[in-house]
Design a protein around this motif. Structure first.
Motif, mmCIF file in Angstrom:
data_model
loop_
_atom_site.group_PDB
_atom_site.id
_atom_site.type_symbol
_atom_site.label_atom_id
_atom_site.label_comp_id
_atom_site.label_asym_id
_atom_site.label_seq_id
_atom_site.Cartn_x
_atom_site.Cartn_y
_atom_site.Cartn_z
ATOM 1 N N TYR A 97 -6.941 31.773 27.370
ATOM 2 C CA TYR A 97 -8.260 31.522 27.411
ATOM 3 C C TYR A 97 -8.817 30.897 28.847
ATOM 4 O O TYR A 97 -8.111 30.432 29.416
ATOM 5 C CB TYR A 97 -8.955 30.741 26.187
ATOM 6 C CG TYR A 97 -8.328 29.191 26.316
ATOM 7 C CD1 TYR A 97 -9.511 28.384 26.983
ATOM 8 C CD2 TYR A 97 -7.269 28.550 25.918
ATOM 9 C CE1 TYR A 97 -9.110 26.972 26.872
ATOM 10 C CE2 TYR A 97 -7.050 27.242 25.972
ATOM 11 C CZ TYR A 97 -8.077 26.484 26.470
ATOM 12 O OH TYR A 97 -7.766 25.239 26.801
ATOM 13 N N ALA A 101 -14.860 29.873 27.042
ATOM 14 C CA ALA A 101 -14.694 30.278 25.579
ATOM 15 C C ALA A 101 -14.822 29.275 24.808
ATOM 16 O O ALA A 101 -15.148 28.992 23.549
ATOM 17 C CB ALA A 101 -13.326 30.844 25.524
ATOM 18 N N LEU A 107 -13.909 30.054 20.543
ATOM 19 C CA LEU A 107 -12.431 29.957 20.472
ATOM 20 C C LEU A 107 -12.031 29.128 19.310
ATOM 21 O O LEU A 107 -11.178 29.617 18.682
ATOM 22 C CB LEU A 107 -11.739 29.345 21.846
ATOM 23 C CG LEU A 107 -10.351 29.062 21.930
ATOM 24 C CD1 LEU A 107 -9.755 30.292 21.807
ATOM 25 C CD2 LEU A 107 -9.991 28.148 23.011
ATOM 26 N N GLN A 110 -12.916 30.885 16.026
ATOM 27 C CA GLN A 110 -11.952 32.158 15.444
ATOM 28 C C GLN A 110 -10.619 31.786 15.414
ATOM 29 O O GLN A 110 -9.817 32.200 14.408
ATOM 30 C CB GLN A 110 -12.217 32.938 16.762
ATOM 31 C CG GLN A 110 -13.434 33.936 16.704
ATOM 32 C CD GLN A 110 -13.624 34.994 17.472
ATOM 33 O OE1 GLN A 110 -12.374 35.398 18.119
ATOM 34 N NE2 GLN A 110 -14.696 35.862 17.184
ATOM 35 N N TYR A 146 -9.051 35.564 25.992
ATOM 36 C CA TYR A 146 -10.505 35.118 25.993
ATOM 37 C C TYR A 146 -10.856 35.080 27.361
ATOM 38 O O TYR A 146 -10.423 34.118 28.027
ATOM 39 C CB TYR A 146 -10.966 34.037 25.201
ATOM 40 C CG TYR A 146 -10.976 34.002 23.677
ATOM 41 C CD1 TYR A 146 -11.963 34.778 23.069
ATOM 42 C CD2 TYR A 146 -9.743 33.907 23.026
ATOM 43 C CE1 TYR A 146 -11.789 34.777 21.547
ATOM 44 C CE2 TYR A 146 -9.820 33.948 21.731
ATOM 45 C CZ TYR A 146 -10.746 34.202 20.825
ATOM 46 O OH TYR A 146 -10.721 34.474 19.356
ATOM 47 N N ARG A 148 -14.514 36.136 30.187
ATOM 48 C CA ARG A 148 -15.746 36.172 30.486
ATOM 49 C C ARG A 148 -15.908 37.669 31.259
ATOM 50 O O ARG A 148 -15.534 37.682 32.461
ATOM 51 C CB ARG A 148 -16.412 35.158 31.267
ATOM 52 C CG ARG A 148 -18.171 35.263 31.414
ATOM 53 C CD ARG A 148 -18.509 33.918 31.392
ATOM 54 N NE ARG A 148 -18.652 32.985 30.419
ATOM 55 C CZ ARG A 148 -19.287 33.076 29.094
ATOM 56 N NH1 ARG A 148 -20.246 34.110 29.204
ATOM 57 N NH2 ARG A 148 -19.096 32.435 28.249
ATOM 58 N N LEU A 162 -17.730 40.189 22.458
ATOM 59 C CA LEU A 162 -18.216 39.194 21.579
ATOM 60 C C LEU A 162 -19.571 38.548 21.879
ATOM 61 O O LEU A 162 -20.216 39.288 22.342
ATOM 62 C CB LEU A 162 -17.045 37.944 21.342
ATOM 63 C CG LEU A 162 -15.655 38.460 20.864
ATOM 64 C CD1 LEU A 162 -14.677 37.233 21.059
ATOM 65 C CD2 LEU A 162 -15.719 38.712 19.558
ATOM 66 N N LEU A 265 -18.444 36.968 26.239
ATOM 67 C CA LEU A 265 -16.979 36.699 26.016
ATOM 68 C C LEU A 265 -16.408 37.957 25.556
ATOM 69 O O LEU A 265 -16.963 38.664 24.561
ATOM 70 C CB LEU A 265 -16.870 35.363 25.088
ATOM 71 C CG LEU A 265 -17.057 34.045 25.567
ATOM 72 C CD1 LEU A 265 -16.747 33.000 24.510
ATOM 73 C CD2 LEU A 265 -15.847 33.946 26.688
ATOM 74 N N SER A 266 -15.208 38.328 25.891
ATOM 75 C CA SER A 266 -14.386 39.359 25.398
ATOM 76 C C SER A 266 -13.061 38.725 25.076
ATOM 77 O O SER A 266 -12.545 37.765 25.626
ATOM 78 C CB SER A 266 -14.348 40.237 26.487
ATOM 79 O OG SER A 266 -15.533 41.003 26.773
ATOM 80 N N LEU A 267 -12.360 39.405 23.959
ATOM 81 C CA LEU A 267 -11.452 39.222 23.413
ATOM 82 C C LEU A 267 -10.214 40.371 23.915
ATOM 83 O O LEU A 267 -10.677 41.554 23.684
ATOM 84 C CB LEU A 267 -10.885 39.110 22.160
ATOM 85 C CG LEU A 267 -9.599 38.920 21.523
ATOM 86 C CD1 LEU A 267 -8.940 37.470 21.784
ATOM 87 C CD2 LEU A 267 -9.580 39.208 19.996
ATOM 88 N N ALA A 285 -10.991 38.570 14.605
ATOM 89 C CA ALA A 285 -12.187 38.112 15.599
ATOM 90 C C ALA A 285 -13.221 39.283 15.635
ATOM 91 O O ALA A 285 -14.582 38.848 15.512
ATOM 92 C CB ALA A 285 -11.560 38.405 17.412
#
Length: 298
Positions: A97, A101, A107, A110, A146, A148, A162, A265-267, A285
């Motif tokens: 991460y 996050a 973070l 989740q 995680y 950005r 996200l 934010l992206s996973l 998620a």
């Protein structure tokens, strides 16, 4: 001889009657009798003393009973373990991460929610440089990460979008900009920008202000960025979630008037993920984000 023979043997040993044991097993009594005879022939011993209305275990049968029970129990346990692993209920996940996050709280929410639902999946959580994280996921050093966004991703890596948020300006409390009631992008054209790992916010703010930004140091994480701002090394365009989470002496945060720049934010994960536990986390998620987005705001 296979596990079926042990199941049949145990049913007869428990019921002490072939007819009742056959009913429990859902097979015909002659079939059960033949299968037990096959087991006895394979072992070369008699397992039951057959009487008119019931049967009893021979000495060999008494010796086999606990072993058969243990074998069937282990077989069933192995099957359940395989099924749970296939559903992603057991396993291990390596998660990387970036700091934002944590500041957003995504973070924590989740990971903790997943651990409550899947207590037998272990998760190793480590912070990593954002520039390296996508490649580390692609190479298998992390299972998920995680980051950005927006940012470029290597082939084979996909992103689950996200929560989105805007940017604010971090600046020294004694800077001339801090005395302005409103700070617009145009006010920043002569400033030096301390760069976070995600520089798209800085570049887009400069684009809105109509100038080429003077790029300063890029020290790494957001704490290091704000530290340089506190030392008078420049200003920084940082995610809004930083406000209220990073407090350093001599630093203030201000909105940027008319700035509609967003990041999110992206996973990130491998496109063709083979681990059921990782796939389970990705779906968790997604569901968590949808539920959080639908929740009423205060």
């Amino acid at each position: 001889m296979d596990i079926r023979h042990f199941r049949y043997f145990l049913a007869v040993a428990q019921q002490r009657n072939f007819t009742r044991a056959a009913e429990v097993l859902g097979i015909a009594p002659p079939t059960l009798s033949r299968q037990v005879q096959d087991l006895e022939a394979e072992l070369g011993v008699r397992l039951f003393v057959r009487e008119q209305r019931q049967v009893s275990l021979t000495q060999a049968g008494e010796a086999l009973l606990p072993e058969a029970q243990a074998t069937v129990s282990q077989f069933e346990r192995a099957g359940r373990h395989a099924q749970r692993a296939g559903r992603g209920e057991t396993g291990h996940i390596e998660l990387g991460y970036v700091a934002s996050a944590v500041y957003s709280g995504v973070l924590q929410r989740q990971v903790q929610g997943f651990c409550r639902e899947s207590a037998e999946v272990s998760i190793s959580v480590r912070e990593a440089p954002m520039a390296n994280l996508p490649t580390m996921v692609a190479e298998g050093r992390f299972d998920i990460g995680y980051v950005r966004s927006p940012m470029a991703l290597p082939d084979g890596v996909e992103a689950v979008r996200l929560n989105a948020e805007g940017f604010v300006l971090a600046l020294a409390a004694d800077a001339w900009l801090a005395r302005l009631k409103v700070i617009s992008p145009e006010h920043l054209q002569n400033e030096t920008f301390v760069l976070p790992e995600q520089i798209s916010g800085t570049l887009q703010v400069a684009r809105q202000g109509g100038f080429a930004p003077r790029l300063g140091p890029q020290p790494g994480g957001l704490v290091a960025v704000i530290a340089l701002v506190s030392l008078g090394q420049g200003v920084a365009v940082v995610p809004a979630s930083v406000v209220g989470h990073i407090h350093l002496p001599g630093v203030v945060y201000r909105p940027i008037e008319g700035c509609d720049v967003m990041s999110w934010l992206s996973l990130i994960h491998r496109r063709f993920e083979k681990s059921a536990a990782v796939a389970r986390y990705i779906e968790h998620a997604r569901c968590d984000f949808r539920l959080h987005e639908m929740a009423p705001r205060d």
